[in-house]
Design a protein around this motif. Structure first.
Motif, PDB file in Angstrom:
ATOM      1  N   THR A  62       2.053  -6.339   1.620  1.00  0.00           N
ATOM      2  CA  THR A  62       1.136  -5.256   2.000  1.00  0.00           C
ATOM      3  C   THR A  62      -0.306  -5.680   1.763  1.00  0.00           C
ATOM      4  O   THR A  62      -1.183  -5.470   2.618  1.00  0.00           O
ATOM      5  N   LYS A 294      -2.428   3.216   2.072  1.00  0.00           N
ATOM      6  CA  LYS A 294      -1.571   2.455   2.988  1.00  0.00           C
ATOM      7  C   LYS A 294      -0.480   1.681   2.244  1.00  0.00           C
ATOM      8  O   LYS A 294       0.313   0.978   2.861  1.00  0.00           O
ATOM      9  N   SER A 296       2.856   1.611   0.602  1.00  0.00           N
ATOM     10  CA  SER A 296       4.045   2.465   0.612  1.00  0.00           C
ATOM     11  C   SER A 296       4.928   2.286  -0.612  1.00  0.00           C
ATOM     12  O   SER A 296       5.736   3.153  -0.927  1.00  0.00           O
TER      13      SER A 296
END
Length: 329
Positions: A62, A294, A296
């Motif tokens: 990420t 953003k 998760s």
């Protein structure tokens, strides 16, 4: 005639000087012997994480996306041997950004513990992330319900020199045990540890990672998992001797646990190469801490700019400091 020859020689000399100057200039217009006007930022960035079944690797993926979007530089998450190995890799220029535990980062920059005689001077902090809980994992039917029950058992303590190894050593010490004398130590990574528990090759495993840890979740899918508690007095004793620890707990329901389990933790953090430019590290920091919505992964809720410098025991990169100073006014 001689005047004409001298005139042509002069013209040729000028062309020769211009040609040589062009040869000594790179595409950006900077001389090959002078980088003062040229960005030293890399064209590619790598984030050193850990094993695929830990917490670092999925978060690293990420982060790589966020950094790529913010900086325009292709960034990838790399599998690694985690904290201690990541610190050494940064020092040796084999990565740009790395997940490490705060205690391991401190050891590295001070040249102590597993870095004895090898002080790392090219690594600085980017920011803190989330608590990393030291989880002593067993199976519910193992007969192990306390640290004292580990005596004589086969126990995974992580790779020598790893953050997990240091945590295991210190927790065993507080409980009157040692890796060398009281257990049959096995040097396994998280995936190997849970496989070993499943097959009965080991009876317990130290896993330092943010919960829920995917390797432990996978184990719990086929075997009922038990997490051994750290009592309040032992946690206090540990923190008095090693102040980078904090009181923590594995919540009820994690891995199917019927009750909350008292534990201790260190912090996960990001470290970076010291020689990355201030502007680039500012953008890297902004990309991650400015886009936590953003993220998760369950640990995303702990990653905040306002707490990003808490628990950091090493120097912070000026680019990261600039970002946090701006947003935390």
């Amino acid at each position: 005639m001689k005047k004409r020859q001298m005139k042509w020689l002069a013209v040729l000399s000028i062309f020769l000087i211009l040609f040589l100057a062009a040869c000594g200039t790179d595409e950006s217009g900077s001389g090959s012997g002078d980088d003062s006007g040229k960005s030293k930022d890399p064209k590619f960035l790598s984030i050193l994480t850990g094993g695929t079944q830990g917490t670092y690797y999925p978060l690293g993926g990420t982060f790589a996306e966020l950094v790529s979007e913010e900086t325009g530089i292709k960034t990838t998450a790399e599998v690694s041997q985690a904290s201690a190995a990541n610190m050494t890799a940064l020092q040796e220029g084999e990565g740009d950004i790395a997940f490490v535990q705060t205690d391991i980062a401190y050891y590295g920059t001070e040249g102590t513990e597993m870095f004895e005689g090898n002080k790392l001077d090219t690594v600085v902090a980017l920011g803190a992330l989330y608590p990393e809980t030291v989880q002593l994992v067993t199976l519910a039917d193992s007969g192990i319900n306390s640290f004292e029950d580990l005596k004589g058992k086969k126990v995974s303590v992580g790779a020598p020199g790893s953050g997990t190894y240091a945590n295991a050593e210190q927790l065993l010490e507080i409980h009157g045990l040692s890796i060398e004398d009281d257990i049959q130590a096995q040097n396994l990574d998280f995936g190997e540890s849970t496989d070993g528990l499943s097959t009965g090759q080991i009876q317990a495993a130290f896993i330092t990672a943010g919960y829920p840890t995917s390797a432990v979740e996978a184990l719990n899918a086929t075997n009922k998992v038990n997490i051994i508690p750290v009592s309040e007095d032992k946690a206090k004793e540990l923190i008095e001797k090693y102040p980078y620890y904090a009181v923590d707990a594995v919540p009820k329901g994690t891995y199917g646990l019927a009750d909350e389990v008292p534990a201790v933790s260190v912090l996960a953090m990001l470290a970076v190469k010291k020689d990355l430019s201030e502007d680039l590290v500012y953008k890297i920091t902004k990309g991650i801490y400015g886009n936590t919505d953003k993220i998760s992964h369950a640990k995303g809720e702990f990653i905040k700019a306002e707490t990003a410098l808490d628990g950091i025991g090493i120097d912070v990169h000026p680019g990261a400091q600039k970002y946090f100073d701006e947003v935390n006014k």
